[in-house]
Each structure stands twice: as structure tokens, then as C-alpha cells.
Design a protein around this motif. Structure first.
Motif, short mmCIF file in Angstrom:
data_model
loop_
_atom_site.label_atom_id
_atom_site.label_comp_id
_atom_site.label_asym_id
_atom_site.label_seq_id
_atom_site.Cartn_x
_atom_site.Cartn_y
_atom_site.Cartn_z
N ASP A 50 1.17 -1.12 -0.23
CA ASP A 50 -0.03 -0.13 -0.32
C ASP A 50 0.98 1.92 0.03
OD1 ASP A 50 -2.31 -1.39 0.31
OD2 ASP A 50 -1.50 -1.94 2.65
N MET A 51 2.43 1.12 -0.20
CA MET A 51 3.17 2.52 0.25
C MET A 51 3.92 2.82 -1.15
SD MET A 51 2.27 2.43 3.07
CE MET A 51 1.56 1.27 4.73
N ASN A 52 3.93 3.70 -1.44
CA ASN A 52 4.87 4.05 -2.38
C ASN A 52 5.99 4.17 -2.61
OD1 ASN A 52 3.57 5.65 -4.93
ND2 ASN A 52 2.84 7.69 -3.42
N ASP A 53 6.75 3.55 -1.52
CA ASP A 53 8.98 3.87 -2.19
C ASP A 53 8.59 3.25 -3.23
OD1 ASP A 53 8.89 4.22 0.68
OD2 ASP A 53 9.14 2.56 1.43
N ASN A 54 7.75 1.94 -4.35
CA ASN A 54 8.33 1.23 -5.40
C ASN A 54 8.38 2.13 -6.64
OD1 ASN A 54 9.08 -1.46 -4.02
ND2 ASN A 54 7.36 -1.76 -4.67
N ASN A 55 7.40 3.70 -6.39
CA ASN A 55 7.70 4.44 -7.13
C ASN A 55 8.74 5.59 -7.12
OD1 ASN A 55 5.62 3.49 -8.19
ND2 ASN A 55 3.62 3.76 -6.60
N CYS A 56 9.24 6.03 -5.80
CA CYS A 56 10.50 6.79 -5.76
C CYS A 56 11.48 6.50 -5.83
CB CYS A 56 9.98 6.68 -4.18
SG CYS A 56 11.51 7.96 -3.78
N TYR A 57 12.55 7.42 -6.97
CA TYR A 57 13.76 6.86 -7.07
C TYR A 57 14.33 7.82 -6.37
CZ TYR A 57 10.90 4.54 -10.49
OH TYR A 57 9.34 3.42 -11.22
N THR A 58 14.67 8.60 -5.81
CA THR A 58 16.13 9.19 -4.92
C THR A 58 16.34 8.12 -4.20
OG1 THR A 58 14.25 9.50 -2.66
CG2 THR A 58 14.85 11.38 -4.57
N SER A 59 17.18 8.53 -4.23
CA SER A 59 18.28 7.61 -3.36
C SER A 59 17.81 7.47 -2.12
CB SER A 59 20.10 8.26 -3.52
OG SER A 59 20.00 9.20 -3.09
N SER A 60 18.22 8.31 -1.20
CA SER A 60 17.26 8.44 0.34
C SER A 60 16.19 7.79 0.76
CB SER A 60 17.32 9.19 0.88
OG SER A 60 16.59 10.73 0.32
N GLY A 61 15.16 7.81 -0.61
CA GLY A 61 13.77 7.62 -0.14
C GLY A 61 12.93 8.92 -0.02
N ASN A 62 13.57 9.52 -0.01
CA ASN A 62 12.88 10.63 0.76
C ASN A 62 12.93 12.34 -0.42
OD1 ASN A 62 12.81 9.75 3.62
ND2 ASN A 62 14.81 10.29 3.93
N ILE A 63 11.94 13.06 0.00
CA ILE A 63 11.86 14.14 -1.30
C ILE A 63 12.54 14.86 -1.05
CG2 ILE A 63 11.01 16.38 -1.32
CD1 ILE A 63 7.69 15.01 -0.21
N GLU A 64 13.74 14.99 -2.31
CA GLU A 64 15.62 15.66 -2.19
C GLU A 64 15.22 16.73 -3.01
OE1 GLU A 64 17.74 12.97 -3.60
OE2 GLU A 64 18.17 11.28 -1.81
N ASN A 65 13.92 17.41 -3.74
CA ASN A 65 14.43 18.34 -4.35
C ASN A 65 12.89 18.54 -4.78
OD1 ASN A 65 14.15 20.14 -7.17
ND2 ASN A 65 14.86 18.54 -7.72
N TYR A 66 12.06 19.87 -3.82
CA TYR A 66 10.57 19.98 -4.97
C TYR A 66 10.91 20.79 -5.94
CZ TYR A 66 9.50 20.23 -0.21
OH TYR A 66 8.78 19.29 1.94
N GLY A 67 11.29 20.90 -7.06
CA GLY A 67 12.26 21.00 -7.94
C GLY A 67 11.35 19.49 -9.01
N ASP A 68 10.90 18.58 -8.04
CA ASP A 68 10.66 17.92 -9.33
C ASP A 68 9.02 17.56 -8.51
OD1 ASP A 68 10.29 15.14 -9.79
OD2 ASP A 68 12.27 13.87 -9.50
N ALA A 69 8.51 17.16 -9.19
CA ALA A 69 6.72 17.13 -9.16
C ALA A 69 6.75 15.40 -8.80
CB ALA A 69 5.58 16.72 -9.90
N ASN A 70 7.66 14.68 -9.45
CA ASN A 70 6.71 13.28 -9.49
C ASN A 70 7.90 12.55 -7.45
OD1 ASN A 70 6.43 10.65 -10.72
ND2 ASN A 70 7.06 12.77 -11.82
#
Ligand code: AAO
Length: 472
Positions: free
Chosen positions: A130-150
Motif C-alpha cells: 500500500d506504500m509508494n516506496d517503489n514509485n520513488c527514485y531518490t537515493s534516500s527514499g525521501n523528497i530531495e528536490n521540490y523542483g521535481d513534482a514526481n
């Protein structure tokens, strides 16, 4: 979903940040109801992770059971019922974006087990799928850049385990989570962290919510009032406008807009879309909120209870002006920005509207307490007869229903000011209260389109009158 189902004659909402359900119920009966406030926004009532008593641990859901330091299910239900009974609506702070911070396991404030390491929340239940981790491609798994809506929408906000609202299962659980509040008589939602969810998913979820509950006194046709937290101060690809198709959005630019004009109130005359803000029907406005009053969530100068004089003039302006749906912040004193609420609730009804035990109770301040009455009685009118004094003073009417004068100067402001109010003698709601046949404070006489004002400086530098509160 854009209109608050306020009781007739009531207006404006107060955020009773961290108040218990029992204290809010009493506040409705003794203060918010009699003073005609429209609604109370309550802190998240659902089970949360116990981190260490910080205020922000309540933004870490463990399950959708109603049990945490504000109270349990029965106390929540009792609060909503008692507030509705005196014409005050309940707006619930809900957190559909995420669960708790990653790592570790334990039991939440309602005794429910969770394992944040293996993404297991049996209380809902949610699990890894039910989680989004597989849809996230940053190395930390966290939001790293607010300039990237994805990544803003698919990665974790400060490591909070991110739910995937794109799945039918998660949508169903979130709809049930929100509908339980409608069943209990709540009238709307402050929806947390909407920037971090896809607008299309929110549209579906909000669209499936029930109408407000007939058994709680609603007509059966009213939609829940939705206001979404999206911090848009410009400069990012995600904008607040993406969210206005299915509810209102918090207009954070307003905090900076009023905050930078405390010494030039006249500039506020056309605050709103002319300043690049959301349309009036799409925005919820506030002078400060629980985040930016303590340096979380968004930057710039915001006026808080620490600048009490400016807070009084700006709050009066906000509640009097016709742009946006206003929310008043009610706070507690703190020295550490992480610090949780005082151990005892505010009380303070001994002979007036004091406030005790480390709470600020801005909404009870003399200048502010009657603004619900004012707002509720000018519904449907626009700003008319704007005028300015020489020393940071402004006055305006709300059609033929109300008039206010705000003294941002250093001495009394008295004289004759143009108004569209009908002739009469009215209670000055900024200086005193209406009683059965009169007023506890001074009155303001209107005759021939002129109001005779005498607005002091000091504790309550504002005067406001409404046709609903005459002196005789
Ligand atoms: C806690 C700990 C974390 C830990 C986490 C998980 O503090 O260290 O990693 O637990 O274990 C609250 C607290 C958090 C707390 C969280 C969970 O504030 O500290 O984390 O509970 O317990 C973003 C979001 C916005 C969010 C805001 C705080 O977009 O939705 O961050 N607000 C809500 C709530 C808030 C709550 C949560 C969400 C989470 O109101 O109380 O967090 O449920 C930019 C972006 C904004 C972004 C800010 C802050 O703002 O635009 O979207 O807000 O940064 O990161 C200029 C720009 C302005 C910019 C600003 C700051 O002014 O114009 O746009 O600078 O850079």
C-alpha cells in the motif's frame, strides 16, 4: 466542498491547536457558540506514534482509531455533538498522505501494534503493497528536490511512510477514515500535506465522501468543507491551483502579505487575486498557522501572538474583509519549537475570558472574541466605503450589514467616517459585548451615512459594529 456549512449568523473558524476534545466541547458551549464562531479546527484525533510528546507526533498516524492525548472516540463524538448543538461546526485535521516515520516498531497512542521497519500497520490494515516506496527514485527514499513534482508526490516527506493513494484499496480505507467523522457529525476537513498527493487521487477520494449527516442536524445536501494544505509561495512546479477543483486550499501567501503590511494597513485594500492569490472562493486565509508560528513549513515573516498588537489589527482585518475563508490560530506558549502542549487545559472562565496554564487563547482576546459575530452577520456582502486615516488607520463597511475601523496608529482615532450602514446606535463589538437590551461597552452612532468613531490604541485597537447587534 467549497462552502462551510456554518449555522446562520455564525462565521470564521478557530484552530484550537492541541486542545482536548473535552475542553473544546466546553469552549463551544461557553464561548464559541455564544460568540457565533462558525467552526473549530481540531488537532488530528486519530491514533498516532508516541515519539516523545512533541506536538508533531500527532502527524504520524498508526491507525484510524480515535484515541490519543486529545481523547477517545466517545469524547470526540461528545465534542462534535455539543458543538453542533450550539451552532459550531467541527473541521477535522486528517492525514491521508502518510503513516508514521520510517523505522522501529511499537504500539501507538491507542494501543495498536505497528512495525514501521517492515511497513506493517495491522490496525488499518496496511502493508508494504500500500506504500509508494517503489514509485520513488531518490537515493534516500525521501523528497530531495521540490523542483521535481514526481518525487514530491511519490517519495517520503521527511521520512514519513508514504501511502499510494492510486490504489483502490488505499482509496477505500481513506474514504472510510474520513466518512467516520461525517457519521459523527463533523462538517469538514483540513487535509494535511496535499502537495504530496496526486490531485487526481484526491478528487476521487473527496468525491466519494458522504454528504453531511442528517442526524446531526444537516440538511442532507451539504458537502463536507474541504481545505487542503498546499504551501505555495511560488518557485515550485506544483501550484495551489492544481487543487482548487475539489476543495479550497490554504493560501500561504496571505500570511506574508498581511505580515509585511502591519505598518501600512491601507495597502491591504485589494488583497486577493490582484496580488496573485487564489480566487476568493478557493482560499482559506490565516495570519499564521501551527507550523509557521514555530519555524516549520514555509518561510517569511509571519505575525504571531508574540506581536500581539499587529496580530489584533491583522486578525480583525482578515475577519472583516471579504477575501477568503478565514481561520484564527489559537496557540500555547513555547520556548522550544518541538515542545508539546501544556499539561493542563486552558480553563479560564472564572469571571470572563481569561486563559490559564500556558495557553495563549488568541481567540478570546478582547479585540478578537466578537469577530465571529461580525463575520456571521455580514455574510453575502462585499467591502464598501473603504477609507483611511492619516496614521495607519483603515475603515470599511460590509454593505449595509457591518462596519469596522482599525487603528494601527499611535493615538486615539476619532471622528466621522463614511459608512453604508443604516442609521442607528450599535454596540462596539471590538470594545464590549451586546447584552439583552444594550451593550457592556461603548456604542457607535450612525446617521446619514456617517459613523462617529473613537477607536483607542492599547489593548483593543479596533471597533466593529453590525446591524444584528444594536444598542437598544
Ligand atoms: C518529524 C521530525 C522529522 C522526522 C519525521 C519522521 O521533525 O525530523 O523525519 O518526524 O520521523 C510535522 C512537523 C515535522 C514532523 C512531522 C511528523 O512539521 O517536523 O516530522 O509533523 O511528525 C512541507 C510540506 C507540508 C508540511 C511541512 C511541515 O509540504 O505539507 O513540510 N506541513 C504539514 C503539517 C505539519 C506536519 C506535516 C505536514 C506532516 O502542517 O505540521 O509536519 O504530517 C518548502 C516547501 C513546503 C515544505 C516546506 C518545509 O517551503 O514549499 O512544501 O512544507 O519547505 O519543508 C520558502 C519557500 C517555501 C518553502 C520554505 C521553506 O519560504 O517559499 O515554499 O522556504 O524552505
Amino acid at each position: 466542498q467549497w462552502e462551510a456549512a456554518y449555522a446562520p449568523g455564525h462565521g470564521g473558524m478557530v484552530h484550537l491547536f492541541e486542545w482536548s476534545h473535552a475542553a473544546i466541547a466546553e469552549e463551544c458551549e461557553k464561548m464559541l457558540g455564544p460568540k457565533k464562531w462558525g467552526a473549530v479546527q481540531v488537532s488530528p484525533p486519530t491514533e498516532n506514534r508516541l515519539v516523545g510528546g512533541q506536538w508533531w507526533e500527532r502527524y504520524q498516524p498508526i491507525s484510524y482509531k480515535l484515541e490519543n492525548r486529545s481523547g477517545n472516540h466517545q469524547e470526540f463524538a461528545d465534542m462534535v455533538r455539543r458543538c453542533n448543538a450550539v451552532g459550531v461546526r467541527t473541521f477535522v485535521d486528517v492525514i491521508p498522505n502518510h503513516m508514521c516515520g520510517g523505522g522501529g516498531s511499537g504500539t501507538g497512542s491507542g494501543g495498536t501494534f505497528f512495525d514501521a521497519g517492515s511497513l506493517d500497520f495491522p490496525g488499518v490494515p496496511y502493508s508494504r503493497n500500500d506504500m509508494n516506496d517503489n514509485n520513488c527514485y531518490t537515493s534516500s527514499g525521501n523528497i530531495e528536490n521540490y523542483g521535481d513534482a514526481n518525487q514530491v508526490r511519490n517519495c517520503r516527506l521527511v521520512n514519513l511512510i508514504d501511502l499510494n493513494q492510486g490504489t483502490e484499496y488505499v482509496r477505500g480505507k481513506l474514504v472510510d477514515y474520513l466518512n467516520q467523522f461525517i457519521d459523527l457529525g463533523a462538517a469538514g476537513f483540513r487535509v494535511d500535506a496535499c502537495k504530496h498527493m496526486w490531485p487526481g487521487d484526491l478528487d476521487v477520494i473527496f468525491g466519494r465522501l458522504k454528504n453531511l449527516n442528517v442526524r446531526s442536524g444537516f440538511k442532507g445536501t451539504e458537502r463536507p468543507f474541504i481545505f487542503q494544505e498546499v504551501i505555495d509561495q511560488g518557485g515550485e512546479p506544483i501550484t495551489a491551483n492544481e487543487y482548487t477543483g475539489f476543495g479550497r486550499v490554504t493560501e500561504f501567501k496571505y500570511c506574508m502579505g498581511v505580515g509585511s503590511n502591519t505598518n501600512s494597513l491601507k495597502h491591504l485594500a485589494n488583497i486577493g487575486p490582484d496580488w496573485g492569490y487564489l480566487s476568493p472562493m478557493s482560499s482559506v486565509v490565516f495570519v499564521n498557522n501551527h507550523d509557521n508560528q514555530r519555524g516549520h513549513g514555509g518561510g517569511g515573516h509571519v505575525v504571531t501572538f508574540e506581536e500581539s498588537w499587529a496580530l489584533k489589527t491583522l486578525t480583525t482585518f482578515m475577519m472583516g474583509h471579504d477575501y477568503g475563508e478565514p481561520r484564527v490560530m489559537s496557540s500555547y506558549y513555547f520556548s522550544d519549537p518541538d515542545e508539546g502542549p501544556p499539561g493542563w487545559q486552558p480553563n479560564g472562565f472564572n469571571g470572563g475570558f481569561g486563559c490559564e496554564n500556558g495557553w495563549v487563547c488568541e481567540h478570546r482576546w478582547r479585540a478578537i472574541q466578537n469577530l465571529g459575530m461580525f463575520r456571521g452577520s455580514v455574510f453575502g456582502t462585499g467591502v464598501t466605503k473603504w477609507s483611511e486615516g492619516w496614521d495607519n488607520q483603515i475603515a470599511f463597511s460590509r454593505g449595509n450589514k457591518g462596519f469596522m475601523a482599525i487603528n494601527g496608529g499611535s493615538s486615539n482615532w476619532s471622528g466621522s467616517i463614511a459608512t453604508s450602514m443604516p442609521d442607528g446606535e450599535y454596540c462596539d463589538l471590538g470594545q464590549g459585548d451586546p447584552t439583552d437590551g444594550g451593550c457592556t461597552g461603548p456604542t457607535i452612532r450612525v446617521s446619514g451615512g456617517q459613523a462617529q468613531i473613537n477607536v483607542p490604541t492599547g489593548d483593543s485597537p479596533v471597533s466593529y459594529i453590525s446591524v444584528s447587534y444594536t444598542a437598544t
